[in-house]
Design an enzyme around this catalytic site. Structure first.
Site, mmCIF file in Angstrom:
data_model
loop_
_atom_site.group_PDB
_atom_site.id
_atom_site.type_symbol
_atom_site.label_atom_id
_atom_site.label_comp_id
_atom_site.label_asym_id
_atom_site.label_seq_id
_atom_site.Cartn_x
_atom_site.Cartn_y
_atom_site.Cartn_z
ATOM 1 N N LYS A 169 22.847 33.349 50.881
ATOM 2 C CA LYS A 169 21.398 33.150 50.890
ATOM 3 C C LYS A 169 20.953 31.929 50.082
ATOM 4 O O LYS A 169 21.076 30.820 50.564
ATOM 5 C CB LYS A 169 20.719 34.445 50.439
ATOM 6 C CG LYS A 169 20.973 35.558 51.459
ATOM 7 C CD LYS A 169 19.990 36.695 51.424
ATOM 8 C CE LYS A 169 20.142 37.538 52.678
ATOM 9 N NZ LYS A 169 20.577 38.896 52.471
ATOM 10 N N PHE B 81 23.826 47.724 51.569
ATOM 11 C CA PHE B 81 23.718 46.746 52.655
ATOM 12 C C PHE B 81 24.601 45.562 52.311
ATOM 13 O O PHE B 81 24.360 44.858 51.333
ATOM 14 C CB PHE B 81 22.285 46.265 52.890
ATOM 15 C CG PHE B 81 22.227 45.307 54.059
ATOM 16 C CD1 PHE B 81 22.170 45.791 55.351
ATOM 17 C CD2 PHE B 81 22.300 43.937 53.867
ATOM 18 C CE1 PHE B 81 22.179 44.917 56.443
ATOM 19 C CE2 PHE B 81 22.313 43.052 54.952
ATOM 20 C CZ PHE B 81 22.243 43.555 56.239
ATOM 21 N N ASP C 180 28.133 42.373 45.003
ATOM 22 C CA ASP C 180 27.489 41.640 46.086
ATOM 23 C C ASP C 180 26.139 41.162 45.557
ATOM 24 O O ASP C 180 25.180 41.924 45.480
ATOM 25 C CB ASP C 180 27.314 42.550 47.317
ATOM 26 C CG ASP C 180 26.604 41.820 48.468
ATOM 27 O OD1 ASP C 180 26.042 40.732 48.243
ATOM 28 O OD2 ASP C 180 26.594 42.375 49.589
#
Ligand SMILES: *Cc1c(COP(=O)(O)O)cnc(C)c1O
Length: 400
Positions: A254, A140, A225
């Protein structure tokens, strides 16, 4: 207006691209959120790890309000007095020579993809437009068209082609598969150190280390990531550090803003990030002074409060306690630090109903994929609060 009214409005006027729990949050503080009826819940999702520092952290709030009264957006057409300091502090904290700020995580992933391709053409000598990237099944990395071009989740992809070419997908956790997929045109391998959205999939020990050395041997960039796993979540600043790996590029987002503002970045050394020239890439909001001030405060909180250390210590405790629950529904408990997945057996009839049952007991957790409950509270959580949650989770895991 009550919970039902808000939900009705949302359903009527909003696109239905999420399936949220029916809780309408009005305010939050630390690890707790409060709904419009005044009910309190322990947040075990942390906005997918964006609020590692806890909700509405007073120091980040102060930085936000102070900066918001001075100047919020200059665009990069002009310079501002916050971004240079963010660059310097990010570099000192992470050990990368440079960074490039964006807003959402997906934009930072896109930035890393563009940079890897540029590096392949300008440095490695890959023939123009033949660069390839290797990614893992179950990945993802966000929702843009290019990124969903290499997802293996049909739901994220099926109605949205045509797709961006140039990606090869291999099995996650299998370093040999990466070695075999490398060609002279491979620019980069991009991985999540732990696959969060896939259901907290922890690769076999030594995987990242092996991949990093395969990349080095083949003149291929290794991109991590760390948007979800980074900034303390797994008990280290970056999850790659558990294996002593230093990726060529790290993508963060985030928690880079502690949940106040969308801030993301690509971290790398001059040999790659130095390749961008003026005008090749940009973002109106990327690197704005408000974002930079918020990110600076969010990073300072991570360090000052040793949130990685807390995640390591309390994550180990939480995971051990969860593992000891002899629930008939649980197949496996796994994770690192405070990124924990409880995988249920297929007979348990899905994780959603357990999340709804947890909600009724004052705990907000979200199912990831069909059968996994993710427990990822803000890293400011204490043992007392975990001990408050455990009997409630136990009760839920024993329901019929
Ligand atoms: C959340 C996430 C993204 C995308 O971030 P957005 O801010 O939602 O665009 C990318 N990669 C990983 C690993 C993530 O968890």
């Amino acid at each position: 207006m009550n919970t039902k009214d808000f939900i009705q409005l949302e359903e009527q006027y909003g696109a239905h691209n999420y399936y949220p729990l029916d809780v309408v949050i009005e305010r939050a503080e630390g690890v707790w959120v409060y709904d419009v009826d005044g009910k309190r819940y322990l947040d075990c999702l942390s906005a997918y790890s964006a609020v590692n520092q806890g909700h509405v952290h007073p120091k980040i709030l102060a930085a936000l309000t102070e900066q918001a009264q001075k100047v919020t957006l200059t665009s990069r057409a002009f310079r501002n007095d916050q971004l240079p300091l963010l660059y310097k502090e990010l570099s000192e904290l992470t050990g990368y020579e440079m960074s490039l700020p964006m807003n959402s995580g997906a934009e930072a992933v896109e930035t890393a993809i563009k940079l890897a391709r540029k590096w392949a053409y300008r440095v490695k000598g890959v023939p123009r437009y033949e660069a390839e990237m290797i990614v893992a099944a179950g990945n993802f990395h966000g929702r843009t068209v290019s990124i969903i071009s290499f997802t293996t989740e049909p739901l994220y992809r099926d109605d949205f082609g045509p797709f961006t070419p140039g990606f090869r997908i291999v099995k996650y956790g299998d370093a040999k598969a990466i070695e075999e997929a490398i060609t002279p045109n491979t620019a980069a391998v991009m991985l999540e150190p732990i696959q969060g959205e896939a259901g907290v999939i922890v690769p076999p020990e030594g995987y990242l280390k092996r991949v990093a050395s395969i990349c080095r041997e083949n003149n291929v960039l290794f991109i991590a990531d760390e948007i979800q796993t980074g900034l303390g979540r797994t008990g280290k600043l970056f999850a790659s550090h558990h294996e002593g790996v230093r990726p060529d590029m790290v993508i963060v987002g985030k928690a880079l803003s502690g949940g106040f503002y969308p801030v993301s970045a690509v971290l790398a050394d001059r040999s790659t990030l130095g390749l961008f020239t003026p005008g090749e890439h940009g973002s109106t909001f990327g690197g704005n002074p408000l974002a930079a001030a918020v990110a600076r405060a969010a990073l300072k909180v991570l360090v000052d409060e040793d949130l990685a250390g807390n995640a390591e210590q309390l994550g180990a405790y939480f995971m051990e306690q969860l593992s000891e629950i002899p629930s008939p529904h649980v197949k496996e408990v796994r994770g690192k630090g405070l990124l924990i997945g409880v995988e249920l057996k297929p007979e348990a009839r899905g994780a959603r109903r357990f999340c709804e049952a947890l909600q009724a007991r004052g705990i907000l957790a979200k199912e990831t994929h069909e059968h996994v409950i993710r427990f990822a509270p803000p890293l400011v959580i204490d043992k007392e609060t975990i001990d408050w949650a455990l009997p409630r989770i136990r009760e839920t895991l024993f329901m019929a």
